[in-house]
Design a protein around this motif. Structure first.
Motif, PDB file in Angstrom:
ATOM      1  N   LYS A  99       0.799  -1.225   0.000  1.00  0.00           N
ATOM      2  CA  LYS A  99       0.000   0.000   0.000  1.00  0.00           C
ATOM      3  C   LYS A  99       0.836   1.282   0.000  1.00  0.00           C
ATOM      4  O   LYS A  99       0.407   2.304  -0.530  1.00  0.00           O
ATOM      5  CB  LYS A  99      -0.924   0.018   1.227  1.00  0.00           C
ATOM      6  CG  LYS A  99      -1.830  -1.199   1.338  1.00  0.00           C
ATOM      7  CD  LYS A  99      -2.738  -1.349   0.131  1.00  0.00           C
ATOM      8  CE  LYS A  99      -3.676  -2.548   0.278  1.00  0.00           C
ATOM      9  NZ  LYS A  99      -4.489  -2.782  -0.938  1.00  0.00           N
ATOM     10  N   LYS A 100       2.015   1.232   0.601  1.00  0.00           N
ATOM     11  CA  LYS A 100       2.837   2.437   0.688  1.00  0.00           C
ATOM     12  C   LYS A 100       4.305   2.051   0.512  1.00  0.00           C
ATOM     13  O   LYS A 100       4.849   1.271   1.295  1.00  0.00           O
ATOM     14  CB  LYS A 100       2.636   3.153   2.024  1.00  0.00           C
ATOM     15  CG  LYS A 100       3.243   4.547   2.056  1.00  0.00           C
ATOM     16  CD  LYS A 100       2.793   5.311   3.288  1.00  0.00           C
ATOM     17  CE  LYS A 100       3.261   6.767   3.231  1.00  0.00           C
ATOM     18  NZ  LYS A 100       2.793   7.530   4.417  1.00  0.00           N
ATOM     19  N   ALA A 101       4.922   2.609  -0.502  1.00  0.00           N
ATOM     20  CA  ALA A 101       6.282   2.200  -0.841  1.00  0.00           C
ATOM     21  C   ALA A 101       7.240   3.379  -0.834  1.00  0.00           C
ATOM     22  O   ALA A 101       6.844   4.532  -1.048  1.00  0.00           O
ATOM     23  CB  ALA A 101       6.297   1.529  -2.217  1.00  0.00           C
ATOM     24  N   LEU A 102       8.503   3.052  -0.610  1.00  0.00           N
ATOM     25  CA  LEU A 102       9.583   4.029  -0.626  1.00  0.00           C
ATOM     26  C   LEU A 102      10.543   3.641  -1.735  1.00  0.00           C
ATOM     27  O   LEU A 102      11.021   2.506  -1.800  1.00  0.00           O
ATOM     28  CB  LEU A 102      10.301   4.009   0.726  1.00  0.00           C
ATOM     29  CG  LEU A 102      11.300   5.127   1.037  1.00  0.00           C
ATOM     30  CD1 LEU A 102      10.576   6.463   1.156  1.00  0.00           C
ATOM     31  CD2 LEU A 102      12.055   4.812   2.325  1.00  0.00           C
ATOM     32  N   CYS A 103      10.829   4.571  -2.647  1.00  0.00           N
ATOM     33  CA  CYS A 103      11.769   4.325  -3.737  1.00  0.00           C
ATOM     34  C   CYS A 103      13.059   5.079  -3.419  1.00  0.00           C
ATOM     35  O   CYS A 103      13.061   6.315  -3.330  1.00  0.00           O
ATOM     36  CB  CYS A 103      11.182   4.798  -5.065  1.00  0.00           C
ATOM     37  SG  CYS A 103      12.054   4.175  -6.527  1.00  0.00           S
ATOM     38  N   VAL A 104      14.152   4.352  -3.232  1.00  0.00           N
ATOM     39  CA  VAL A 104      15.409   4.927  -2.744  1.00  0.00           C
ATOM     40  C   VAL A 104      16.347   5.195  -3.919  1.00  0.00           C
ATOM     41  O   VAL A 104      16.842   4.269  -4.562  1.00  0.00           O
ATOM     42  CB  VAL A 104      16.082   3.992  -1.727  1.00  0.00           C
ATOM     43  CG1 VAL A 104      17.358   4.642  -1.180  1.00  0.00           C
ATOM     44  CG2 VAL A 104      15.123   3.638  -0.597  1.00  0.00           C
ATOM     45  N   ASP A 147       5.185  -0.144   3.791  1.00  0.00           N
ATOM     46  CA  ASP A 147       5.244  -1.612   3.787  1.00  0.00           C
ATOM     47  C   ASP A 147       6.093  -2.173   2.646  1.00  0.00           C
ATOM     48  O   ASP A 147       6.122  -3.383   2.422  1.00  0.00           O
ATOM     49  CB  ASP A 147       3.834  -2.209   3.750  1.00  0.00           C
ATOM     50  CG  ASP A 147       3.017  -1.761   2.543  1.00  0.00           C
ATOM     51  OD1 ASP A 147       3.573  -1.089   1.664  1.00  0.00           O
ATOM     52  OD2 ASP A 147       1.806  -2.082   2.502  1.00  0.00           O
ATOM     53  N   ALA A 148       6.804  -1.297   1.925  1.00  0.00           N
ATOM     54  CA  ALA A 148       7.726  -1.762   0.882  1.00  0.00           C
ATOM     55  C   ALA A 148       8.813  -0.718   0.665  1.00  0.00           C
ATOM     56  O   ALA A 148       8.536   0.479   0.636  1.00  0.00           O
ATOM     57  CB  ALA A 148       6.998  -2.028  -0.422  1.00  0.00           C
ATOM     58  N   VAL A 149      10.038  -1.179   0.541  1.00  0.00           N
ATOM     59  CA  VAL A 149      11.173  -0.320   0.204  1.00  0.00           C
ATOM     60  C   VAL A 149      11.811  -0.877  -1.058  1.00  0.00           C
ATOM     61  O   VAL A 149      12.151  -2.061  -1.122  1.00  0.00           O
ATOM     62  CB  VAL A 149      12.218  -0.272   1.343  1.00  0.00           C
ATOM     63  CG1 VAL A 149      13.430   0.562   0.925  1.00  0.00           C
ATOM     64  CG2 VAL A 149      11.608   0.274   2.622  1.00  0.00           C
TER      65      VAL A 149
END
Length: 336
Positions: free
Chosen positions: A176-181, A233-235
């Motif tokens: 549902k909510k991701a971080l793109c590094v 909930d996702a990286v």
């Protein structure tokens, strides 16, 4: 057999794998010659009797980047087979990379392979190479600019398509909510990856910019973000070395986020096998190096060009735990 899912948006793009059978026809003679070339290459000797041309590869790699080690290995092995004198240089500063390309031009190399992570800085010097009559193949980054700059073709993955495949995969995992590094500011390919993922991801995605040359800072930045927002909930990291930093950050932050990454190496495969990582996006860097040399050789020998004006795609391939065992031996030897 390993299950490998590919991005579905590669409309009109070409995936070409020459791999040593470049001149073999369908006849028994052609098959025999292909076997002879393969055997010669395996013994570390040239498989052809063409002139010993010199090809230079200049990339935007920083020191110690395992991804580019794999690209270089593929290029070197193709160079042995094709009787090529292969020169490799790299610099992660765009102006320095451009100077290395100029050095290759001054040496009057017979072919040039270059990555275009920061295309604006490379445009003029690539134009100089083309004007000097040096055939150019671009790899990895800069698929959109490659043709405009005068390159014969581009070999790599379409970064937007790769990002879109990530968004689809995250959806399938009910994230549902991701971080793109992003670990290299100014790298157009990295921006395209995150933008592509955001395009197809049904949830929300934020970009996090980190200093990829300072791994402790990368870990601390991801950790701080995960501590401040427990709903992530996702990286998604954009390079294999940064996946390990994200795993460490997750543990310290007490987060339950799934860690996913672009690119593959032995540590990533282990992470997939042990469920520390959810999935990886493989663009097959060995192929990028191998095919770049092989296609330049084909052009010098027979004026062959692949792609029909479109990039020759080596990815994306979504790799999961189900695929990891089949790829482990190849990552250990440094070719996947």
């Amino acid at each position: 057999m390993a299950r490998v899912r590919t991005g579905v948006r590669a409309m009109g793009a070409v995936l070409a794998v020459v791999l040593g059978a470049s001149l073999a026809g369908c006849s028994s003679t052609g098959g025999k010659r292909a076997e002879e070339r393969a055997a010669a290459a395996a013994e570390g000797r040239a498989a052809v009797n063409t002139p010993r041309w010199t090809f230079a590869m200049v990339t935007h790699s920083g020191d110690g980047d395992t991804f580019w080690d794999i690209v270089q290995k593929g290029a070197e092995q193709a160079a042995v087979k094709d009787n090529i004198n292969f020169l490799y240089s790299h610099n992660d500063e765009a102006n320095q990379q451009a100077q290395l390309v100029q050095t290759a031009i001054d040496k009057k190399v017979d072919g040039l392979i270059v990555s275009l992570a920061k295309p604006d800085a490379m445009k003029a010097v690539v134009a100089k190479a083309v004007k000097a009559g040096i055939p150019v193949v671009t790899v990895n980054s800069g698929s959109a600019e490659s043709k405009e700059f005068g390159a014969l073709t581009h070999i790599g993955q379409d970064e937007s398509i790769a990002g879109e495949a990530v968004g689809d995969e995250l959806n399938g995992r009910d994230r549902k909510k991701a971080l793109c590094v992003l670990h290299e500011q100014g790298n157009v390919g990295h921006e395209q990856r995150c933008a592509g993922a955001k395009k197809t991801f049904d949830g929300t995605m934020q970009n996090l910019y980190v200093d990829g040359t300072n791994m402790p800072d990368v870990t601390a930045s991801i950790e701080a973000k995960l501590q401040s927002d427990k709903s992530i909930d996702a990286v998604v990291t954009l390079g294999a070395p940064f996946a390990d930093a994200a795993v460490q950050a997750k543990q310290t932050a007490g987060s339950k986020a799934e860690i996913d990454t672009f690119d593959l190496n032995a540590k990533v495969v282990t992470g997939l096998q042990t469920d520390k990582l959810g999935f990886a996006v493989d663009q097959q860097p060995y192929l990028q190096g191998y095919e770049a040399v092989d296609l330049l050789w084909l052009y010098r020998y027979n004026r062959n060009v692949l792609g029909g004006g479109l990039p020759v795609l080596t990815g994306p391939q979504i790799i999961t735990k189900d695929d990891a065992d089949a790829l482990a031996d190849y990552t250990k030897r440094g070719t996947r």
